[in-house]
Design a protein around this motif. Structure first.
Motif, PDB file in Angstrom:
ATOM      1  N   ARG A 145      12.436  39.570  11.499  1.00  0.00           N
ATOM      2  CA  ARG A 145      11.112  39.165  11.991  1.00  0.00           C
ATOM      3  C   ARG A 145      10.772  37.721  11.646  1.00  0.00           C
ATOM      4  O   ARG A 145       9.858  37.136  12.225  1.00  0.00           O
ATOM      5  N   LEU A 146      11.490  37.123  10.700  1.00  0.00           N
ATOM      6  CA  LEU A 146      11.217  35.727  10.355  1.00  0.00           C
ATOM      7  C   LEU A 146      11.462  34.790  11.533  1.00  0.00           C
ATOM      8  O   LEU A 146      10.967  33.667  11.547  1.00  0.00           O
ATOM      9  N   ALA A 147      12.224  35.246  12.522  1.00  0.00           N
ATOM     10  CA  ALA A 147      12.487  34.419  13.703  1.00  0.00           C
ATOM     11  C   ALA A 147      11.206  34.094  14.458  1.00  0.00           C
ATOM     12  O   ALA A 147      11.138  33.090  15.167  1.00  0.00           O
ATOM     13  N   ARG A 148      10.193  34.947  14.300  1.00  0.00           N
ATOM     14  CA  ARG A 148       8.936  34.724  15.020  1.00  0.00           C
ATOM     15  C   ARG A 148       7.766  34.588  14.049  1.00  0.00           C
ATOM     16  O   ARG A 148       6.646  35.028  14.327  1.00  0.00           O
ATOM     17  N   LYS A 149       8.071  33.985  12.909  1.00  0.00           N
ATOM     18  CA  LYS A 149       7.017  33.632  11.958  1.00  0.00           C
ATOM     19  C   LYS A 149       7.009  32.125  11.748  1.00  0.00           C
ATOM     20  O   LYS A 149       8.064  31.489  11.706  1.00  0.00           O
ATOM     21  N   THR A 150       5.824  31.587  11.577  1.00  0.00           N
ATOM     22  CA  THR A 150       5.646  30.147  11.459  1.00  0.00           C
ATOM     23  C   THR A 150       6.248  29.597  10.178  1.00  0.00           C
ATOM     24  O   THR A 150       6.072  30.181   9.100  1.00  0.00           O
ATOM     25  N   GLN A 151       6.936  28.477  10.289  1.00  0.00           N
ATOM     26  CA  GLN A 151       7.267  27.675   9.114  1.00  0.00           C
ATOM     27  C   GLN A 151       6.116  26.696   8.871  1.00  0.00           C
ATOM     28  O   GLN A 151       5.436  26.768   7.873  1.00  0.00           O
ATOM     29  N   LEU A 198      12.885  31.870   9.837  1.00  0.00           N
ATOM     30  CA  LEU A 198      14.270  32.320   9.813  1.00  0.00           C
ATOM     31  C   LEU A 198      15.227  31.151   9.631  1.00  0.00           C
ATOM     32  O   LEU A 198      16.090  31.172   8.741  1.00  0.00           O
ATOM     33  N   THR A 199      15.095  30.121  10.467  1.00  0.00           N
ATOM     34  CA  THR A 199      16.001  28.977  10.334  1.00  0.00           C
ATOM     35  C   THR A 199      15.801  28.281   8.992  1.00  0.00           C
ATOM     36  O   THR A 199      16.768  27.846   8.356  1.00  0.00           O
ATOM     37  N   HIS A 200      14.561  28.214   8.543  1.00  0.00           N
ATOM     38  CA  HIS A 200      14.302  27.624   7.220  1.00  0.00           C
ATOM     39  C   HIS A 200      15.015  28.417   6.130  1.00  0.00           C
ATOM     40  O   HIS A 200      15.677  27.840   5.263  1.00  0.00           O
ATOM     41  N   SER A 201      14.916  29.743   6.175  1.00  0.00           N
ATOM     42  CA  SER A 201      15.533  30.577   5.133  1.00  0.00           C
ATOM     43  C   SER A 201      17.044  30.433   5.132  1.00  0.00           C
ATOM     44  O   SER A 201      17.677  30.404   4.065  1.00  0.00           O
ATOM     45  N   LEU A 202      17.650  30.357   6.308  1.00  0.00           N
ATOM     46  CA  LEU A 202      19.100  30.172   6.390  1.00  0.00           C
ATOM     47  C   LEU A 202      19.523  28.836   5.792  1.00  0.00           C
ATOM     48  O   LEU A 202      20.540  28.743   5.089  1.00  0.00           O
ATOM     49  N   GLU A 203      18.747  27.790   6.050  1.00  0.00           N
ATOM     50  CA  GLU A 203      19.075  26.466   5.507  1.00  0.00           C
ATOM     51  C   GLU A 203      18.887  26.428   3.995  1.00  0.00           C
ATOM     52  O   GLU A 203      19.704  25.849   3.267  1.00  0.00           O
ATOM     53  N   VAL A 204      17.804  27.041   3.512  1.00  0.00           N
ATOM     54  CA  VAL A 204      17.579  27.112   2.067  1.00  0.00           C
ATOM     55  C   VAL A 204      18.726  27.864   1.402  1.00  0.00           C
ATOM     56  O   VAL A 204      19.219  27.477   0.335  1.00  0.00           O
ATOM     57  N   ALA A 205      19.184  28.941   2.029  1.00  0.00           N
ATOM     58  CA  ALA A 205      20.291  29.724   1.469  1.00  0.00           C
ATOM     59  C   ALA A 205      21.572  28.906   1.386  1.00  0.00           C
ATOM     60  O   ALA A 205      22.356  29.052   0.443  1.00  0.00           O
TER      61      ALA A 205
END
Length: 443
Positions: A47-53, A67-74
Motif C-alpha cells: 500500500r505504500l505505493a499509493r501513500k504520499t512521501q 514505496l520508492t522512498h522505502s526501497l531507496e532507504v533500504a
C-alpha cells in the motif's frame, strides 16, 4: 572507560530469534532475509505505493511515493549495515555465527518497514490525526493520560512497530527477529515520554517492549530505553535519502530551479571543475540530478558509517544525545552540506501552493473519516446500543473487534486504536474516495 558503565552487547543486539514465534533458522535464507521477504510481500508494504512521501496525489511518475522512498532507504541501510558489520568484525565484536552481510540485512529489513505505519497523506496525515484528537476532549473521559497521548501525539513510527509485532489491525503481524525490531526503534519510549511527538510504541505494545528490551539488552534510562545501535543506521539511511530526494523531487515539480542541485552540491562533490563531468551543467536536469544524487548518497553513506565509529562508545552505552543524529554530528562533511541545504530549502518545498492546497484537503478528509468512525465510540464498551456502531464494525470488519470486551478496563482505548489502525492503513486514494462516499458525493 570505567568498568561499571553499562554497555550493550552485540550477541544480544543481533538476536535472530523471533518475537511471538520461532520457526527456526532452516533453509538457505538467513533470518534477516526472511524478515526482508515478509515485509516486501506484506499488504502494508504494497500500500505504500499509493501513500504520499511529500507531494500528495501526484500524477508525475517521477515523484517518490512511500514505496520508492522505502526501497531507496533500504538500499542505503544495507550498505551502512555492511560497513558497520565489517567494523564490528575487525573489532572482534561480531558474533561468530554472523557475517557483515547479516548486519546489512537486519538494517535493510528495518528500513523497508520504517514507514509501513504512516497514515495517508504523509506527515500532514499524522498532523490531521493528532489535531482531531486534541480537539475532542470528551472522547478521553474513560481513558488515562498515558493512553490519551497515543492519539494526541500519534506517530507512524509506533504504528510500524505495532504492525510488525502482530498487535495491530486484525492481529496479523510478521513476527520479525528481535534484531530487526531493535533496528526499527528510533525512539524507544512511549508517547507520554515523547519529545516532538516522536515515539516508537503505543501502550498496546508496552508489554511487548519490555520483552524486546530485555532480549536485546537495552539500557533503562529515565523512563525510556537506550536506542539500539542499529537504529542509528536506519535513521541515517532515512535522513540521507529523504533530504536528497525531497530536493530532487522539488526540481521535478518545478518548485526549485532545474539547476538547483548542481548549484548547491557540485562544488562540495568536486564535480564543478572535473574534466570527467564537464558535460554535467548542460545535461538534461534529470540526468544531472541522477549523477549528483548517486555521488551524494555514496559519500554520505561512507561518512555516516565513519561517524558511527567515532561515536561508537556513546552509542553502545546509551549516552549519545537522543536529540541528535549521525547526520547532525557532521561538522564539515557532505552530510553537513546536505543537512544545511535541506534546512534552507524545506520551507519552499513544504509550502508550495499545490502541496498546501492538497494537504488542507487531506486534513479535512481525515477529519471527516474520524468524525464518522469515532462518533459513538464510547457506546462500544458501555452497554449502550448504537446502530452507527454496527455500521462502523461492518465497514472496518467485525473480526477486528471480536476480542475486545466491554469487561476490559481499556476497552474504549482498544476500540479507538483499532479504528486508528484502519484509518492509518489507508492509501491516499482510498481515504479520499471513502470520504467522498461518506459525504454522499460518489458511489
Amino acid at each position: 572507560m570505567a568498568s561499571d558503565v553499562l554497555r550493550m552487547d552485540w550477541s544480544r543486539l543481533l538476536e535472530t530469534s523471533r518475537y511471538g514465534r520461532n520457526d527456526g533458522n532452516t533453509g538457505i535464507r538467513s533470518p534477516f532475509q526472511k524478515d526482508i521477504d515478509r515485509i516486501i510481500f506484506s499488504d502494508h508494504f504494497r500500500r505504500l505505493a499509493r501513500k504520499t512521501q511529500v507531494h500528495p496525489l501526484n500524477e508525475n511518475d517521477h515523484i517518490h511515493s512511500r514505496l520508492t522512498h522505502s526501497l531507496e532507504v533500504a538500499s542505503v541501510g544495507k550498505s551502512l549495515g555492511e560497513l558497520i558489520g565489517v567494523y564490528l568484525e575487525e573489532k572482534g565484536e561480531l558474533p561468530e555465527a554472523l557475517q557483515p552481510t547479516d548486519v546489512g540485512e537486519a538494517v535493510q529489513a528495518a528500513c523497508l518497514a520504517h514507514d509501513i505505519g504512516n497514515p495517508p497523506f504523509g506527515h500532514s496525515g499524522e498532523e490531521a490525526i493528532k489535531d482531531w484528537f486534541k480537539s475532542k476532549h470528551d472522547i478521553f473521559r474513560h481513558i488515562g493520560p498515558e493512553y490519551e497521548a497515543d492519539f494526541t501525539r500519534f506517530d507512524g513510527n509506533a504504528m510500524a512497530v505495532r504492525i510488525l509485532l502482530s498487535t495491530g489491525f486484525q492481529r496479523i503481524g510478521m513476527s520479525p527477529t528481535y534484531a530487526v525490531i531493535g533496528a526499527l526503534l528510533k525512539y524507544p519510549w512511549p508517547s507520554f515520554k515523547a519529545a516532538k511527538d516522536k515515539f516508537s510504541y503505543f501502550q498496546t505494545e508496552a508489554e511487548a517492549m519490555e520483552k524486546v528490551a530485555d532480549t536485546l539488552g537495552l539500557i533503562r534510562l529515565d523512563g525510556r530505553y537506550s536506542r539500539p545501535p542499529l537504529a542509528y543506521l536506519t535513521e541515517a539511511a532515512d535522513d540521507i535519502c529523504y533530504r536528497i530526494i525531497d530536493i530532487e523531487d522539488g526540481t521535478e515539480m518545478g518548485i526549485l530551479d532545474e539547476q538547483f542541485m548542481y548549484d548547491r552540491f557540485a562544488r562540495a562533490l568536486g564535480l564543478d571543475s572535473s574534466g570527467r563531468y564537464a558535460w554535467l551543467p548542460e545535461a538534461h536536469f534529470r540526468q544531472r540530478n541522477s549523477v549528483l544524487r548517486a555521488k551524494l548518497i555514496s559519500e554520505a553513506t561512507q561518512e555516516a558509517a565513519a561517524l558511527f565509529e567515532v561515536y561508537y562508545d556513546e552509542i553502545m552505552t546509551g549516552t549519545f544525545d537522543v536529540k541528535s543524529s549521525l547526520m547532525e554530528k557532521s561538522v564539515t562533511g557532505i552530510c553537513r552540506t546536505i543537512h544545511d541545504v535541506y534546512e534552507q530549502t524545506k520551507g519552499t518545498l513544504f509550502l508550495s501552493r499545490r502541496k498546501a492546497t492538497l494537504e488542507l484537503g487531506a486534513q479535512n478528509a481525515l477529519g471527516r473519516l474520524l468524525d464518522q468512525t469515532m462518533a459513538d465510540v464510547d457506546k462500544f464498551c458501555h452497554a449502550r446500543q448504537s446502530g452507527l456502531n454496527d455500521k462502523i464494525k461492518a465497514l472496518i470488519g467485525p473480526e477486528a473487534m471480536d476480542d475486545i470486551s466491554g469487561e476490559d478496563s481499556h476497552c474504549q482505548y482498544k476500540v479507538m486504536m483499532t479504528i486508528v489502525d484502519y484509518i492509518s492503513g489507508m492509501t491516499d486514494h482510498y481515504a479520499t474516495n471513502l470520504c467522498r462516499k461518506l459525504l454522499g458525493l460518489g458511489y
